[in-house]
Design an enzyme around this catalytic site. Sequence first.
Site, PDB file in Angstrom:
ATOM      1  N   ASP A 130       0.981  -1.164   0.217  1.00 22.18           N
ATOM      2  CA  ASP A 130      -0.051   0.217  -0.137  1.00 22.18           C
ATOM      3  C   ASP A 130       1.239   1.777   0.033  1.00 22.18           C
ATOM      4  O   ASP A 130       1.889   1.785   0.989  1.00 22.18           O
ATOM      5  CB  ASP A 130      -0.983   0.226   0.811  1.00 22.18           C
ATOM      6  CG  ASP A 130      -2.000   1.631   1.041  1.00 22.18           C
ATOM      7  OD1 ASP A 130      -2.659   0.932   0.478  1.00 22.18           O
ATOM      8  OD2 ASP A 130      -1.550   2.084   2.550  1.00 22.18           O
ATOM      9  N   THR A 176      -3.492   5.079  -3.793  1.00 16.43           N
ATOM     10  CA  THR A 176      -2.479   6.102  -3.448  1.00 16.43           C
ATOM     11  C   THR A 176      -0.526   6.179  -4.312  1.00 16.43           C
ATOM     12  O   THR A 176       0.193   6.465  -4.332  1.00 16.43           O
ATOM     13  CB  THR A 176      -2.216   5.178  -1.638  1.00 16.43           C
ATOM     14  OG1 THR A 176      -1.981   3.823  -1.583  1.00 16.43           O
ATOM     15  CG2 THR A 176      -3.584   5.617  -0.580  1.00 16.43           C
ATOM     16  N   ASP A 234      -9.118  -0.424   2.431  1.00 13.95           N
ATOM     17  CA  ASP A 234      -9.177   0.075   0.776  1.00 13.95           C
ATOM     18  C   ASP A 234     -10.719   0.119   0.324  1.00 13.95           C
ATOM     19  O   ASP A 234     -10.829   0.768  -0.286  1.00 13.95           O
ATOM     20  CB  ASP A 234      -8.266  -0.284   0.057  1.00 13.95           C
ATOM     21  CG  ASP A 234      -6.575   0.123   0.389  1.00 13.95           C
ATOM     22  OD1 ASP A 234      -6.644   1.246   1.753  1.00 13.95           O
ATOM     23  OD2 ASP A 234      -5.016   0.245   0.789  1.00 13.95           O
TER      24      ASP A 234
END
Length: 531
Positions: A64, A97, A398
């Site tokens: 991530d 992201t 998420d």
Amino acid sequence: MNLKHSAGPPKRAEFQDKEKPAQIRSSNITAGKAVADAIKTSLGPRGMDKMIQDKKGEVTITNDGATILKQMKVLHPAAKMLVELSQAQDAEAGDGTTSVVILAGALLEASQKLLSRGIHPARISDSLLHFSSQAQVVLESMAIPVDLSDRNALLNSANTALNSKVVHEHSGMLAPMAVDAVCRLVDPAKDTHVDLKDIRITMKLGETVEDSKLIDGIIFTQKTQGFGGPNKVEKAKIGLIQFCISPPKTDMDNTVIVRDYAAMDRILREERQYILNITKKIKAAGCNVLLIQKSILRDAVSDLALHLLAKQKIMVVKDIEREDIEFVCKSLGCRPVASLDHFTPEILGSAELCEEVQTGNSKLVTVTGVQNPGRAVSILLRGSNKQVLEEADRSLHDALCVIRCLVKKRYLVPGGGAPEAELAVRLTNYGQTLQGMDAYCFRVFAEALEVIPSILAENAGLTPISTVTELRNRHARGETSAGINVRKGWISNIVEEKVLQPLLVSSSAIMLAAECVRSILKIDDIMPVVR
């Protein structure tokens, strides 16, 4: 007579180094590109994972982007701007992201090319603003409307977000959990926002991610108190108190000197009577499950109180945190009580079952079948070790954010690099209708967007140049849904493969990346502050 030549006006310091602004800009752009290069291998379903070790030796395994950048030690101020950019994308959309930082890195590289051609930074910044606003128009033209009652469309979006995570093999179980959790909180007809604080994720070590479940009620990580008290209560009447069931204390330090046994006996007898009166009033209100807020100044509940409550068959759960009070009240339909005088049957919540259950080495208290539930959901997340459990939590967050994006803006776009490829083709064509510097800037920025499909192809083990060339040709022929199918290793209609993502993820990524790059371009000096 000797005449001395008069010296000219003194040179001003700021004109001595004309190259400094260009050097500062170059340094900022290099730092930004370095951050983007650090995480580009983590993009997409075939992206690599990063192992991060902190000073204490704690290990985090994730791909991530926001998590990686948050834990990276970044010193350069321009590089810190890209870290904040990733966090802004996480707050706005929850997904994308990694993409937003890679896009910003590509746009910085494109800006460096334009600067080397002698184009002024302000002109580049204005072109980038025009470019990002035109990109929004193109994205909206290729968006697919979605209805919140269409469960399959929501599942496809959640699956797309989860497929790039470490725990992607559990996406078949985590995606429905995320969709069901959000759907319980929203009214599809009128709601345009979801507060993820109303979804409480409780992590418990043990078993596997497959054993996670959505609870129709609420979970308490504390175990029940009081020896001999009930561990299971049916037709529960639940009270939440914020006062203490223990002997009162003065506000200042004091010492009580007892000189004989009679006085000692009287103190103990009065303490017992004081606590007994409190427990009788609680029982008289019909309460059989008591939740007690954590107290700092004195014990929230004494051992004697626990003994008396257990004799009256009242289940006790203590040490409820102050910040959890609002969520508990919303979940159970009860009201917190700060004084015994206000403890009446009207403030109690009702539930079918309240029981203590064993989970691995520890115990939990679950309340199910709440009669007047508010808009709040609890999820019990399991994992075999700490790293898997934490990554499952991030991945589920998420997925929840992706569904929240669809509640905000009810449109989907194809995934697999399709939006970026379509933007590159359409904006290159649009740039040809412009004149002057804008036309050249548009072409360079449009080429920069192809970095996303290029890295997706590279991470999937495909040849980036041939893959991106074919993708560009497909989009030039009008195939807006053509994207890179990393599972099969070729380009296909990505909508038929059910690889879809919210429009908000793509649109906010381009908008935020453009804003960040424009901010960096406008900087021409870095000044340390002496305090």
